[in-house]
Write a protein that holds these residues in place. Structure first.
Motif, short mmCIF file in Angstrom:
data_model
loop_
_atom_site.label_atom_id
_atom_site.label_comp_id
_atom_site.label_asym_id
_atom_site.label_seq_id
_atom_site.Cartn_x
_atom_site.Cartn_y
_atom_site.Cartn_z
N ALA A 114 0.54 3.14 1.56
CA ALA A 114 2.06 3.55 0.91
C ALA A 114 2.05 2.66 -0.68
N PRO A 129 1.08 5.66 -4.59
CA PRO A 129 1.46 5.92 -5.51
C PRO A 129 1.41 4.81 -6.53
N HIS A 148 -0.56 13.52 1.45
CA HIS A 148 0.03 12.67 2.47
C HIS A 148 0.96 13.02 3.70
N HIS A 169 5.49 10.15 4.77
CA HIS A 169 5.48 8.92 3.72
C HIS A 169 6.86 9.97 2.25
N ASP A 170 7.69 9.69 1.93
CA ASP A 170 8.46 9.46 1.10
C ASP A 170 8.75 9.03 -0.10
N PHE A 171 7.72 9.36 -1.45
CA PHE A 171 7.90 8.57 -2.75
C PHE A 171 8.51 8.95 -3.19
N LEU A 203 10.17 6.76 -6.56
CA LEU A 203 9.49 6.12 -7.65
C LEU A 203 9.66 6.84 -8.37
N PHE A 261 8.88 10.68 -10.50
CA PHE A 261 9.19 11.66 -8.82
C PHE A 261 9.50 13.30 -9.79
N HIS A 311 8.36 17.77 -4.32
CA HIS A 311 7.31 17.69 -2.65
C HIS A 311 7.01 18.84 -2.28
N SER A 362 3.31 15.25 -3.38
CA SER A 362 4.26 14.62 -3.68
C SER A 362 3.48 14.69 -5.94
#
Length: 179
Positions: free
Chosen positions: A127, A130, A149, A153-155, A158, A161, A164, A173
């Motif tokens: 995690a 990124p 990923h 996971h959810d980025f 950040l 971004f 996705h 991502s």
């Protein structure tokens, strides 16, 4: 392992049976590169491939005209496989570094146009990756960062971004660095 397109397109290499990497599927790789091709002209770009595994992503970038591709991998079996492909192709574009990705991120001052990271999904520091990349000295205005990923996971929160993507069980991502 198959290189999909470019100067080495359709070349195949037998991956060692004892390799511990989880290679990005051809389907996911082909679709990802369709997206990348719409974002940026790869000709002459500099690329960093972190947790390079079999090197499939690195070779795809090399094959499509990037001027410099740096692959960082720690596992000896994977490093030896990437090196053997480099020798078979007689390629001078790919720079292979055997080492710890976290130390590389911390110490590297070279900047890249594209950074791709495909850490083991079960890595205890997954995690963090990124954010470490996005806050490193390796990014510049316009750098595209892609992290492979799983769905857990959810980025999206950040900075930078962009989108996705999901191809079967493979998620990407994509970030575009601003400033």
């Amino acid at each position: 392992m198959r290189i999909i397109r470019g100067i080495y397109g359709r070349r195949r290499f037998d991956v060692p049976k004892n390799i511990t990497a989880r290679p990005t599927t051809d389907f996911a790789r082909e679709n990802l590169f369709n997206i990348i091709d719409n974002l940026i002209d790869l000709e002459g770009k500099t690329v960093l491939d972190l947790f390079a595994g079999t090197g499939a992503i690195s070779w795809e970038f090399v094959s499509r005209g990037c001027s410099s591709v740096t692959a960082v991998e720690q596992a000896p079996v994977q490093v030896n496989f990437i090196r053997s492909v480099k020798e078979k192709l007689g390629d001078q574009t790919l720079r292979l570094i055997r080492g710890d990705v976290f130390k590389f991120i911390e110490r590297s001052h070279e900047q890249y146009d594209i950074i791709f990271a495909d850490p083991p999904y079960d890595h205890q520091r997954f995690a963090e990756i990124p954010g470490l990349i996005l806050n490193s000295k390796m990014v510049k205005d316009g750098t595209i960062v892609i992290v492979e990923h799983n769905k857990s996971h959810d980025f999206s929160s950040l900075p930078g971004f962009s989108r996705h993507l999901v191809y079967g069980s493979v998620n990407f991502s994509i970030f575009i660095v601003n400033g």
